[in-house]
Design a protein around this motif. Structure first.
Motif, mmCIF file in Angstrom:
data_model
loop_
_atom_site.group_PDB
_atom_site.id
_atom_site.type_symbol
_atom_site.label_atom_id
_atom_site.label_comp_id
_atom_site.label_asym_id
_atom_site.label_seq_id
_atom_site.Cartn_x
_atom_site.Cartn_y
_atom_site.Cartn_z
ATOM 1 N N UNK A 8 1.081 -0.815 -0.112
ATOM 2 C CA UNK A 8 0.069 -0.124 -0.060
ATOM 3 C C UNK A 8 0.981 0.714 0.382
ATOM 4 N N UNK A 9 1.852 1.259 1.382
ATOM 5 C CA UNK A 9 2.550 2.577 1.013
ATOM 6 C C UNK A 9 3.394 2.923 -0.254
ATOM 7 N N UNK A 10 3.975 1.718 -1.226
ATOM 8 C CA UNK A 10 4.691 1.599 -2.495
ATOM 9 C C UNK A 10 3.710 2.316 -3.220
ATOM 10 N N UNK A 11 2.264 1.982 -3.004
ATOM 11 C CA UNK A 11 1.248 1.758 -4.061
ATOM 12 C C UNK A 11 0.569 3.397 -3.983
ATOM 13 N N UNK A 14 3.264 5.937 -5.681
ATOM 14 C CA UNK A 14 3.620 6.096 -7.252
ATOM 15 C C UNK A 14 2.033 6.623 -7.810
ATOM 16 N N UNK A 15 1.115 7.017 -7.028
ATOM 17 C CA UNK A 15 -0.340 7.302 -7.015
ATOM 18 C C UNK A 15 -0.551 6.093 -7.991
ATOM 19 N N UNK A 16 -0.281 5.392 -7.553
ATOM 20 C CA UNK A 16 -1.810 3.703 -8.720
ATOM 21 C C UNK A 16 -2.970 3.879 -7.927
ATOM 22 N N UNK A 17 -3.987 3.552 -8.684
ATOM 23 C CA UNK A 17 -5.054 3.022 -7.372
ATOM 24 C C UNK A 17 -4.881 1.266 -7.085
ATOM 25 N N UNK A 18 -5.590 0.470 -6.524
ATOM 26 C CA UNK A 18 -5.517 -0.775 -6.275
ATOM 27 C C UNK A 18 -5.523 -1.817 -7.717
#
Length: 101
Positions: A8-11, A14-18
């Motif tokens: 979750x932290x790295x996601x 990166x501004x990524x959605x799940x």
């Protein structure tokens, strides 16, 4: 920090959605967000192979998503010294009267 929290932290960095992460890791679009949510919440724990699939789109090494297993004081000491060398950290190891660290 658990693998799910690291994912979750790295996601988030990166501004990524799940869903985007799940699709990039190879999950079907219909279930991609659900699978990532399960890993992030701790409901499921990703195996090493999946951590590799998740690490690539996050731009990190798989080892950054795992929790290190430190089996002894000596292993911990070596890890801290390596971190000191690599990142310029200052590590102080203190020994008490009872020879405890």
């Amino acid at each position: 920090m658990s693998p799910g929290r690291r994912i979750r932290h790295y996601r988030m960095l990166r501004g990524m959605t799940q869903k985007a992460l799940g699709i990039a890791a190879g999950f079907p679009p219909e279930t991609a967000d659900i699978r990532i949510a399960q890993y992030e919440s701790g409901a499921r724990t990703p195996k090493r192979e999946l951590l590799c699939q998740l690490a690539a789109p996050l731009g990190v090494s798989p080892s950054q998503l795992t929790v290190p297993r430190i089996k002894s004081h000596e292993v911990l000491k070596q890890l801290l010294l390596a971190l000191e060398d690599e990142y310029g950290l200052t590590v102080t190891i203190m020994i008490t009267k009872n020879n405890e660290r």
